[in-house]
Design an enzyme around this catalytic site. Structure first.
Site, PDB file in Angstrom:
ATOM      1  CG  ASP A   1       4.969   2.528   7.452  1.00 24.94           C
ATOM      2  OD1 ASP A   1       4.119   2.891   6.618  1.00 24.94           O
ATOM      3  OD2 ASP A   1       4.675   1.847   8.460  1.00 24.94           O
ATOM      4  CG  HIS A   2       4.117  -0.285   4.268  1.00 26.19           C
ATOM      5  ND1 HIS A   2       4.159  -1.598   4.680  1.00 26.19           N
ATOM      6  CD2 HIS A   2       3.616   0.418   5.316  1.00 26.19           C
ATOM      7  CE1 HIS A   2       3.693  -1.689   5.917  1.00 26.19           C
ATOM      8  NE2 HIS A   2       3.361  -0.476   6.322  1.00 26.19           N
TER       9      HIS A   2
ATOM     10  CG  HIS B   1       0.028   4.124   4.774  1.00 22.45           C
ATOM     11  ND1 HIS B   1      -0.688   3.392   5.695  1.00 22.45           N
ATOM     12  CD2 HIS B   1      -0.851   5.035   4.273  1.00 22.45           C
ATOM     13  CE1 HIS B   1      -1.929   3.832   5.745  1.00 22.45           C
ATOM     14  NE2 HIS B   1      -2.046   4.828   4.893  1.00 22.45           N
TER      15      HIS B   1
ATOM     16  CG  HIS C   1      -0.340  -0.026   2.540  1.00 21.40           C
ATOM     17  ND1 HIS C   1       0.375  -1.107   3.017  1.00 21.40           N
ATOM     18  CD2 HIS C   1      -0.325   0.897   3.528  1.00 21.40           C
ATOM     19  CE1 HIS C   1       0.790  -0.855   4.254  1.00 21.40           C
ATOM     20  NE2 HIS C   1       0.384   0.370   4.577  1.00 21.40           N
TER      21      HIS C   1
ATOM     22  CG  HIS D   1      -4.058  -0.114   6.557  1.00 27.96           C
ATOM     23  ND1 HIS D   1      -4.058   0.264   7.879  1.00 27.96           N
ATOM     24  CD2 HIS D   1      -2.836   0.235   6.054  1.00 27.96           C
ATOM     25  CE1 HIS D   1      -2.897   0.824   8.175  1.00 27.96           C
ATOM     26  NE2 HIS D   1      -2.144   0.821   7.089  1.00 27.96           N
TER      27      HIS D   1
ATOM     28  CG  ASP E   1       0.492  -1.878   7.679  1.00 30.54           C
ATOM     29  OD1 ASP E   1       1.360  -2.752   7.873  1.00 30.54           O
ATOM     30  OD2 ASP E   1       0.740  -0.661   7.798  1.00 30.54           O
TER      31      ASP E   1
ATOM     32  CG  HIS F   1       3.971  -2.632  11.145  1.00 30.89           C
ATOM     33  ND1 HIS F   1       5.001  -1.723  11.222  1.00 30.89           N
ATOM     34  CD2 HIS F   1       3.186  -2.236  10.113  1.00 30.89           C
ATOM     35  CE1 HIS F   1       4.841  -0.803  10.279  1.00 30.89           C
ATOM     36  NE2 HIS F   1       3.753  -1.091   9.589  1.00 30.89           N
TER      37      HIS F   1
END
Length: 295
Positions: free
Chosen positions: A99-100, A97, A95, A153, A176, A215
């Site tokens: 941090d990805h 975001h 996705h 998400h 996530d 995570h």
């Protein structure tokens, strides 16, 4: 046949067809291993509460590799090179975001021609190939990847279901959406969408499917799960195990679909025993509210 290769800071495990590795985007440390058909190396970030994992999938017959959410491309490529992986063909982005997906453009710079895949409903940074639910991608000779659209998400979140040779257990990389004993926050979707993603799309996967999330939320998730189902022995055992893992600086990823069906309240919401527990909690909440009412 399983064999072990040690490299500085990580441990790598392989089988005859494909294997996957985990690494955090910060300081690596050597972790545990288990004899499974999908082999894992793990490294933990300095954030001991919630490392962010990067996954690598390698077709050993061809040496071709895919990386899932490579937030630090230089580290990913160095470890790949150290393990004799010559060709990174695919970036599988779950996705959009930061941090990805933040490493996607750098991956394209460092690996000319690499394909960056992401959901068609997500604005994935650096995406070259937009995926729809059910799209299939091949990697090397023996590895096949199936895109599963799992919105909530984010609108375009994709999970990647990976299969190798017939005798090997499959894996699913859930970003996530699905965590060990939990699920992701509803940033861009509804509870109905999360139910569809978890219970309609992911739950029917083969029970032996290994679940690789992004995570390290397992212990907190299990505490909540035990609050919901205080008599669930599977959750009690898993929580005790997770505590020992964290105390030893070991990861709790992966789990399996079979295990999630026993411990994850969000994949159990339509099971009778779970619904009874939820009704009990709702009644307790109503009673507390009545007691605290101000007249």
């Amino acid at each position: 046949m399983l064999f072990l290769t040690g490299v500085p800071g990580v441990i790598c495990f392989r089988n005859t067809s494909f294997f996957c590795e985990l690494e955090s985007h910060l300081t690596p440390q050597i972790t545990h291993w288990a004899k499974t058909s999908i082999s894992v190396d793990s490294a933990k970030s300095r954030n001991l509460d919630s490392p962010c994992w990067v996954h690598r999938i390698i077709d050993e017959s061809s040496g071709e590799a895919a990386v899932v959410d490579p937030v630090e491309p230089e580290k990913v490529l160095k470890v790949a090179d150290d393990n004799g992986v010559s060709t990174v063909k695919l970036v599988l982005t779950t996705h959009h975001h930061w941090d990805h997906a933040r490493g996607n453009e750098k991956m394209k710079e460092l690996v000319p021609g690499v394909r960056v895949l992401g959901g068609s409903f997500d604005n994935v940074h650096g995406c070259t190939d937009r995926l729809e639910h059910g799209d299939k991608i091949s990697l090397g000779r023996d590895v096949n990847v199936l895109a599963l659209h799992t919105p909530c998400h984010t609108k375009g979140h994709i999970c990647y279901f990976v299969t190798g040779k017939e005798e090997e257990d499959p894996a699913v990389f859930t970003g996530d959406t699905l965590f060990v004993a939990g699920c992701g926050k509803f940033f861009e979707g509804t509870a109905e969408q999360m139910y569809q993603s978890l219970c309609v799309i992911l739950r029917p996967l083969p029970k032996q499917t290994r679940v690789y999330c992004d995570h390290e939320y397992t212990e907190k998730n299990l505490r909540f799960a035990l609050f919901v189902e205080p008599e669930n022995e599977h959750i009690k055992r898993k929580l005790l195990w997770a505590k020992h893992q964290r105390e030893a600086n070991q990861p709790t990823v992966p789990s399996s679909i079979e295990e999630e069906l026993d411990i994850n309240p969000f994949m159990r919401v339509d099971m009778p025993e779970m619904q009874v527990q939820v009704l009990i909690l709702l009644q307790i909440s109503v009673n507390i509210g009545r007691q605290n009412r101000i007249y």
